[in-house]
Structures are given as C-alpha cells and as structure tokens.
Write an enzyme that holds these catalytic residues in place. Structure first.
Site, mmCIF file in Angstrom:
data_model
loop_
_atom_site.group_PDB
_atom_site.id
_atom_site.type_symbol
_atom_site.label_atom_id
_atom_site.label_comp_id
_atom_site.label_asym_id
_atom_site.label_seq_id
_atom_site.Cartn_x
_atom_site.Cartn_y
_atom_site.Cartn_z
ATOM 1 N N SER A 49 0.848 -1.188 0.000
ATOM 2 C CA SER A 49 0.000 0.000 0.000
ATOM 3 C C SER A 49 0.881 1.234 0.000
ATOM 4 O O SER A 49 2.043 1.190 0.431
ATOM 5 C CB SER A 49 -0.887 0.013 1.250
ATOM 6 O OG SER A 49 -1.544 1.254 1.407
ATOM 7 N N TYR A 107 -1.686 -0.807 10.276
ATOM 8 C CA TYR A 107 -1.876 -1.149 8.863
ATOM 9 C C TYR A 107 -0.637 -0.798 8.049
ATOM 10 O O TYR A 107 -0.140 -1.608 7.254
ATOM 11 C CB TYR A 107 -3.101 -0.395 8.327
ATOM 12 C CG TYR A 107 -3.353 -0.570 6.855
ATOM 13 C CD1 TYR A 107 -3.905 -1.747 6.359
ATOM 14 C CD2 TYR A 107 -3.054 0.458 5.961
ATOM 15 C CE1 TYR A 107 -4.146 -1.901 4.999
ATOM 16 C CE2 TYR A 107 -3.292 0.314 4.608
ATOM 17 C CZ TYR A 107 -3.845 -0.866 4.128
ATOM 18 O OH TYR A 107 -4.072 -1.020 2.787
#
Length: 248
Positions: free
Chosen positions: A141, A155
C-alpha cells in the site's frame, strides 16, 4: 497477456480489486480459483460470468488467517485444475482506525495476521506446487511508503512488512518464481467507502496529477501484467499506482 492453460489463485477475489484481478486473469485465459471471505455474491457472479464466456473458474470460501482454510483453498485448486502457476494475494485490510495509544495488542495482532501472516501462509502452501516460471503478486500500500493516514500505524507497518517480504521472497525464490508487489494509493473501493471521509477523498483526488481516484480495473491491469510472462525480467519490485500522488 496470455495465461492459457495456467491456473491462478486470487485471495480476496470476491470484490473490488480482487474481483477485478479475477476478471482480468480470466480475460487473459487463466483458470481462476477465487477465494472470498464474506463476498459470496461477487465471487459467485464472477464464476458465472467467466463460465458464460467460455472460461473456467471456481469460488472457494475461506478465512486466509486460518491455516486450515488456506490448506483447503490450495487443495481445491489442485483438485480442480491440477496446478498453481500464479498467486495474487489481495487479502488484507485496515480493520479499524486506532492510534497506538488507543489500540490493543489484539488489534495489532489482528491487523498483522490479516495483512502479513495470511500472505506468508498462502505462499508457503502454494510453493510446493509452483513450477518454473510461476509468479506471485502481493499487495502492499502507499501506506507502507508514507506511514498511512490517521489511526493507520498498524496497517502501515503491516504493509511495509509486505514490501520487505516481497523483496526477500524475490531473492529466495528466483530464478524459478518471480515475486512483485503493488502499492496502491487512493482507489475507489469499499476500503475507502468505510474508512475515509468523502471530503478527504475529494481533496486527495484534486491534488493528484491525474485528478481522480484509481479504479479496481486500473490496479488489476498492473497486477496481472506483473504476474504475466510479459514481466519476465521484473522481480522484487514494489510498484506505486497512485495517479502520481506519491513518487518513491
């Protein structure tokens, strides 16, 4: 891109980016094994569309943080199609926005299990059945590059680990198997529908050189390219796909 005669597993393939990867692989001729956790409608409709178009696909429900479900998915792929040539591991998520002060060890472990350990287990389960020229595509990401937005430290850390794991696997598995990762930015998916405010999405799109959010199909086109023989000299990369918002 030609995947005729090849079998691909897509985890998290029932919706959004995962489903787009499924459909792009099928368009390229792959036999597709679609793992889904709760998105049965998306997975089942994908199978129907692929079969109607003359392709081959099967949907398998399973939690990729559960070793037994991982094993069952790989077994179903082998039972149905006899081989595994590509793994595209889309499974992952933010779970909840929590600062370090707000979070718990349980939250941390849940995020790491979902984004990192699930990948490790899938790779380990697939490896014995992947031959020369196989490929693995992982999903990191933009958060793995820049630390993520508010409440996304767990995350971001997990996605940074995916990036490093990808590099390590590329060295470990080459030249037999190539391994690459994608680092998506703002993509129009349920992830942002759930965790990102509309005004933030509008602002991010406005400061992106391409002046829009990405689509699942944008990401799928890149993922399937990296999995294909056309990318035969690419391994160990973490490719940004964010419309120019972040250059790394």
């Amino acid at each position: 891109m030609n995947f005729s005669g090849k079998t691909a597993i897509v985890t998290g393939g029932g919706r959004d980016i995962g489903r787009a990867c499924v459909m792009r692989l099928a368009q390229a001729g792959a036999n597709v094994v679609i793992n889904y956790h709760s998105s049965s409608a998306g997975a089942d409709s994908a199978v129907e569309e692929i079969v109607a178009a003359g392709g081959k696909a099967v949907a398998v429900q399973g939690d990729m943080t559960n070793p037994e479900d991982v094993s069952a998915l790989v077994s179903k792929a082998l039972e149905t199609f006899g081989s595994i040539d590509t793994l595209i591991h889309v499974t992952g998520g933010l779970v909840a926005r929590k600062t370090t002060a707000e979070s718990t060890l349980e939250h941390w472990n849940t995020v790491m299990s979902l984004n990192l350990t699930s990948l490790y287990m899938m790779v380990q389960a697939c490896l014995p059945h992947m031959g020369e020229g196989s490929s693995i595509v992982t999903f990191a990401s933009q958060a793995g590059r820049d630390g993520g937005g508010p409440g996304a430290t767990a995350y971001a850390a997990s996605k940074g680990a995916v990036m490093t794991y990808t590099r390590g696997l590329a060295k470990e598995l080459g030249p037999k198997i190539r391994v690459n990762s994608l680092c998506p930015g703002m993509i129009d998916t349920d992830f942002h529908n759930t965790f990102t405010k509309d005004e933030v999405r509008t602002h991010v799109a406005s400061i992106t050189p391409l002046k829009r959010e990405g689509t699942p199909e944008d990401v799928a086109n890149l993922a399937v390219y990296l999995a294909s023989d056309e990318a035969a000299f690419i391994t160990g990369t973490n490719v940004d796909i964010n419309g120019g918002l972040l250059f790394s």
